[in-house]
Design an enzyme around this catalytic site. Structure first.
Site, PDB file in Angstrom:
ATOM      1  N   SER A  40     -23.987   0.031  57.209  1.00 14.30           N
ATOM      2  CA  SER A  40     -23.585  -1.244  58.060  1.00 14.30           C
ATOM      3  C   SER A  40     -23.483  -0.889  59.555  1.00 14.30           C
ATOM      4  O   SER A  40     -23.011  -0.877  60.311  1.00 14.30           O
ATOM      5  CB  SER A  40     -23.478  -1.945  57.769  1.00 14.30           C
ATOM      6  OG  SER A  40     -22.463  -1.661  56.981  1.00 14.30           O
ATOM      7  N   ASP A 327     -16.160  -8.877  62.689  1.00 11.94           N
ATOM      8  CA  ASP A 327     -16.584  -9.233  61.382  1.00 11.94           C
ATOM      9  C   ASP A 327     -15.326  -8.904  60.770  1.00 11.94           C
ATOM     10  O   ASP A 327     -14.164  -8.541  60.772  1.00 11.94           O
ATOM     11  CB  ASP A 327     -17.543  -9.794  60.921  1.00 11.94           C
ATOM     12  CG  ASP A 327     -18.204  -8.327  60.442  1.00 11.94           C
ATOM     13  OD1 ASP A 327     -17.649  -7.527  60.722  1.00 11.94           O
ATOM     14  OD2 ASP A 327     -19.400  -8.347  60.280  1.00 11.94           O
ATOM     15  N   HIS A 330     -16.458  -5.344  59.967  1.00 10.72           N
ATOM     16  CA  HIS A 330     -16.762  -4.056  60.777  1.00 10.72           C
ATOM     17  C   HIS A 330     -16.005  -4.078  62.547  1.00 10.72           C
ATOM     18  O   HIS A 330     -15.866  -5.098  63.288  1.00 10.72           O
ATOM     19  CB  HIS A 330     -18.420  -4.215  61.482  1.00 10.72           C
ATOM     20  CG  HIS A 330     -19.159  -4.779  60.195  1.00 10.72           C
ATOM     21  ND1 HIS A 330     -19.459  -5.033  59.486  1.00 10.72           N
ATOM     22  CD2 HIS A 330     -19.294  -3.503  59.119  1.00 10.72           C
ATOM     23  CE1 HIS A 330     -20.316  -4.990  57.954  1.00 10.72           C
ATOM     24  NE2 HIS A 330     -20.668  -3.735  58.561  1.00 10.72           N
TER      25      HIS A 330
END
Ligand SMILES: *[C@@H]1O[C@H](CO)[C@@H](O)[C@H](O)[C@H]1NC(C)=O
Ligand SMILES: *[C@@H]1O[C@H](CO)[C@@H](O)[C@H](O)[C@H]1NC(C)=O
Ligand SMILES: *[C@@H]1O[C@H](CO)[C@@H](O)[C@H](O)[C@H]1NC(C)=O
Ligand SMILES: *[C@@H]1O[C@H](CO)[C@@H](O)[C@H](O)[C@H]1NC(C)=O
Ligand SMILES: *[C@@H]1O[C@H](CO)[C@@H](O)[C@H](O)[C@H]1NC(C)=O
Ligand SMILES: *[C@@H]1O[C@H](CO)[C@@H](O)[C@H](O)[C@H]1NC(C)=O
Length: 363
Positions: A40, A327, A330
């Protein structure tokens, strides 16, 4: 390359990497192509159309990205995006899910949120494109490039000039080893044994990448997993969870850097480099106040109970540039700019090993 030309490049590397603003360099990029493998931290849309909870193609993701939510797990650009710009490309590298035509000659992004070195990693969230599958997808791209360039020899020549980056391992801890309810690895292996097992499998994957024709490869070390808001919340801690860092990122990185050294010794005509995410991130944390990061222990967007991604359509924090994290896992764009800048042009001797990306591009 003459020593004068080399000096000029060093100056250019530094100039390019300190600029913190939006810019696209006009003219030819420093390498013809850049292929991206990862999770991600690098995903730019590969999970959008697959069945998984690990998605980010909705607001407020992409709030600072020109085209809005894209499937990037950030308010703005990822480190991979920033490297793309520093290398002088005129556009971002498209996700494998939608890449096609002549565009693939500039590179393809295979990264997938929740993916790991191990195939089972991340499965409690749904589908994901594991490192092994990312390598198979790269094979698909290679046959398309052979068609575009006419034969295998010219494709191999071309692929040898590209830069490749690989950032794997985060999810093998976060969405595997540290989830004993879903995975048995923490009962099967001690932290040391698990790091050995991961590095063993990773070394085969990196050797496969070499077999497929990669010659300039950036291997991205793990950041401090114990410093993410999610880990802090789980441990009721306001500062980094040392035990988590010790048992994951530090053990893994301590084996990854020597692996890079061995790959360079054992394979011919190849340069692997290791980039020290952990050290750079620690540096940012240490200097957070002077860098203007007021909040380092919670994310900027609103995350739901037990979730790690932003809740859809909730208004994020007021001043995103004061938050280190976007978040629960990240970073925001601003630390990404610092991190990618130091991968590209090392500011401390331990930022990159044995050379930085700017030097790698010039080989
Ligand atoms: C997304 O998935 C749907 C259903 O599986 C498929 O029809 C469509 O072509 C996919 N689109 C992309 C861009 O992958
Ligand atoms: C491959 O294609 C290149 C460029 O078109 C050409 O110069 C070369 O002779 C070809 N090689 C083979 C083995 O067909
Ligand atoms: C953290 O705090 C919560 C609520 O006070 C408690 O239930 C939980 O056991 C604590 N966790 C740890 C790891 O201390
Ligand atoms: C983490 O590792 C360091 C260095 O090896 C050690 O000094 C420290 O006690 C360890 N901390 C924990 C909580 O295991
Ligand atoms: C590379 O060679 C060294 C000895 O020079 C060996 O110990 C190591 O296992 C090899 N590593 C790989 C990845 O092939
Ligand atoms: C947002 O944070 C940055 C970094 O601390 C600061 O320079 C800027 O003035 C802040 N902007 C607002 C509107 O508060």
């Amino acid at each position: 390359m003459s020593s004068e030309t080399k000096k000029l490049w060093v100056v250019l590397c530094v100039l390019l990497s300190v600029s913190d603003s939006w810019f696209w360099v006009r003219g030819e990029p420093q390498v013809p192509c850049y292929f991206i493998f990862g999770d991600s931290l690098e995903d730019d849309g590969n999970n959008n159309n697959i069945t998984t909870l690990a998605k980010s193609n909705y607001q407020p993701y992409g709030i600072d990205f020109p085209s809005g939510p894209t499937g990037r797990f950030c308010n703005g650009r990822t480190t991979a995006d920033i490297i793309v710009q520093l290398l002088g490309f005129e556009d971002f590298i498209p996700p494998f899910a939608t890449a096609g035509g002549q565009d693939i000659l500039k590179g393809v992004n295979y990264a997938s949120a929740a993916a790991g070195i191990r195939d089972e990693t991340g499965r409690q969230l749904g589908d994901r494109i594991s490192m092994n599958q990312q390598l198979r997808n790269f094979q698909t791209t290679i046959s398309q490039i052979v068609t575009l360039l006419g034969n295998e020899t010219s494709a191999a020549d071309y692929l040898g000039k590209c830069i490749y980056s690989v950032g794997m391992g985060n999810n093998d801890y976060i969405n595997n080893y540290f989830m004993p309810l879903f995975y048995s690895t923490s009962r099967q292996y001690t932290p040391e044994q698990y790091a050995d097992v991961l590095i063993q499998e990773y070394s085969q994957q990196l050797a496969t990448l070499h077999d497929y024709g990669a010659r300039k490869v950036v291997v991205i070390g793990l950041g401090p997993i114990g410093c993410t808001p999610n880990q802090l919340a789980q441990s009721n801690s306001t500062s980094c969870v040392e035990r988590i860092n010790n048992d994951s990122s530090l053990l893994f990185n301590a084996r990854l850097k020597p692996l890079v050294h061995n790959l360079n010794n054992n394979l011919t005509g190849v340069k692997f480099i290791y980039v020290n995410t952990y050290g750079i991130f620690e540096d940012i944390l240490r200097n957070a106040p002077s860098l203007g990061f007021r909040v380092t222990n919670t994310g900027c967007c609103v995350v739901g109970n037990g979730l790690v991604t932003c809740l859809p359509l909730q208004t994020p924090c007021q001043n995103r540039s004061e938050y280190l994290f976007w978040d629960a896992y990240h970073p925001t764009e601003r630390p990404n700019v610092i991190i990618a800048g130091r991968f590209y042009s090392a500011q401390a001797p331990c930022d990159t090993y044995p050379i930085d990306i700017c030097q790698l591009a010039q080989l």
